[in-house]
Design an enzyme around this catalytic site. Structure first.
Site, PDB file in Angstrom:
ATOM      1  N   GLU A  38       0.933  -1.121   0.067  1.00  0.00           N
ATOM      2  CA  GLU A  38      -0.190  -0.059   0.048  1.00  0.00           C
ATOM      3  C   GLU A  38       1.074   1.377  -0.002  1.00  0.00           C
ATOM      4  O   GLU A  38       1.899   1.193   0.852  1.00  0.00           O
ATOM      5  CB  GLU A  38      -0.843  -0.123   1.393  1.00  0.00           C
ATOM      6  CG  GLU A  38      -1.736   1.265   1.656  1.00  0.00           C
ATOM      7  CD  GLU A  38      -2.431   1.176   2.935  1.00  0.00           C
ATOM      8  OE1 GLU A  38      -3.326   1.968   3.270  1.00  0.00           O
ATOM      9  OE2 GLU A  38      -2.085   0.146   3.479  1.00  0.00           O
ATOM     10  N   LYS A 107      -9.797   1.708  -1.450  1.00  0.00           N
ATOM     11  CA  LYS A 107      -9.748   1.036  -0.288  1.00  0.00           C
ATOM     12  C   LYS A 107     -11.348   1.638   0.354  1.00  0.00           C
ATOM     13  O   LYS A 107     -11.634   2.555   0.169  1.00  0.00           O
ATOM     14  CB  LYS A 107      -8.685   1.737   0.777  1.00  0.00           C
ATOM     15  CG  LYS A 107      -8.636   1.142   2.221  1.00  0.00           C
ATOM     16  CD  LYS A 107      -7.399   1.630   2.783  1.00  0.00           C
ATOM     17  CE  LYS A 107      -7.447   0.879   4.044  1.00  0.00           C
ATOM     18  NZ  LYS A 107      -5.991   1.558   4.941  1.00  0.00           N
ATOM     19  N   CYS A 139      -5.147  -3.234   3.063  1.00  0.00           N
ATOM     20  CA  CYS A 139      -4.811  -3.037   4.502  1.00  0.00           C
ATOM     21  C   CYS A 139      -6.249  -3.497   5.293  1.00  0.00           C
ATOM     22  O   CYS A 139      -6.424  -4.735   5.292  1.00  0.00           O
ATOM     23  CB  CYS A 139      -4.350  -1.800   4.693  1.00  0.00           C
ATOM     24  SG  CYS A 139      -3.615  -1.763   6.392  1.00  0.00           S
TER      25      CYS A 139
END
Length: 282
Positions: A38, A107, A139
């Protein structure tokens, strides 16, 4: 295939130099699929308390993404960056080869005060690549079973999760390998691979940036939830070789978790309810 644990910061030229070295090392090892962390283009936030200076926002069709694709050549490369689109900034990921962009992800789930820096994505979708049907997440997305399940139901054989996952803020361990947030990071990786019976690549930032100390721990997990390769908490490249289709078929032969689902027993999602009332959006 390989998943990377490495440090990245605001210096885009230095980030690209590091990516170039990683891609070269992967190519020398015969890697066909490389997962970078990321925010590897421009670094992650320096704090999760809100108001932290963010990374440079990049055009999703701009020169940096084209440069990444040129570095990839015949390799499939997944990488995270800050996306500028429609006056908003997104914590995004892109999958490229030398031919261009294969897939994108924004995300969806935002921990702590990350929403002060980024807008949220709203979907999970798999896409076809030269190494198989692939899905991406970033994540904190992996903390939610629905994220990986949505990708698996969309046919993903491989899931690439790119992270900037730090150690615990409230009760940190002197030994990062024993940190409770590191344990969660590893548990999510294995659980999501096993419950969906997919190949799982987990890339993460390593080292420190601002107030954050990242847990590294890049890994490749097979569809039985077994870790095939891992970097530990330091920087490195977790490399594994397997026949993806054969590994999935073997895992699903007796216990097929997607096949044996009972959707009639589960409450409908908000999207399913909306579709039932309004019909599909055109």
């Amino acid at each position: 295939m390989a998943a990377v644990a490495a440090s990245f910061d605001r210096d885009l030229e230095a980030d690209f130099a590091r990516i170039e070295r990683l891609v070269a090392a992967a190519r020398a090892a015969g890697i066909r699929l490389l997962a970078l962390p990321e925010a590897c283009l421009g670094g992650y936030l320096s704090s999760l308390d809100g108001g932290a200076e963010g990374p440079p926002a990049l055009d999703p069709d701009g020169p940096e993404i084209r440069r990444l694709a040129a570095l990839a050549e015949d390799m499939v490369v997944c990488a995270g960056y800050c996306e500028e689109a429609g006056g908003r900034r997104y914590n995004s990921a892109v999958c490229v080869t030398g031919d261009g962009v294969l897939g994108r992800h924004r995300k969806v789930h935002q921990p702590l005060s990350e929403d002060a820096s980024y807008a949220a994505g709203d979907r999970f979708a798999a896409f076809d690549t030269p190494v198989g049907r692939l899905g991406m997440m970033i994540c904190y997305d992996k903390a939610f079973p629905e994220s990986a399940r949505a990708l698996a139901l969309d046919g993903a054989e491989i899931v690439v999760c790119m992270s900037a996952w730090p150690g615990s803020r409230t009760n940190p361990s002197a030994d990062l390998a024993e940190d409770r947030w590191k344990h969660r990071f590893d548990l999510f990786d294995r659980a999501r691979a096993l419950e969906n019976q997919v190949v799982w690549l987990s890339a993460n930032q390593a080292g420190s940036f601002g107030e954050l100390r990242f847990v590294g721990s890049a890994k490749v997990v097979d569809p039985a939830g077994e870790v095939l390769a891992a970097t530990g908490v330091g920087p490195g490249m977790a490399i594994a070789e397997l026949d993806v289709r054969q590994a999935i078929d073997t895992a699903r032969r007796a216990m097929g978790y997607l096949r044996d689902r009972r959707p009639d027993a589960y409450p409908p999602t908000a999207r399913e309810l909306a579709l039932a009332v309004e019909g599909p959006q055109r």
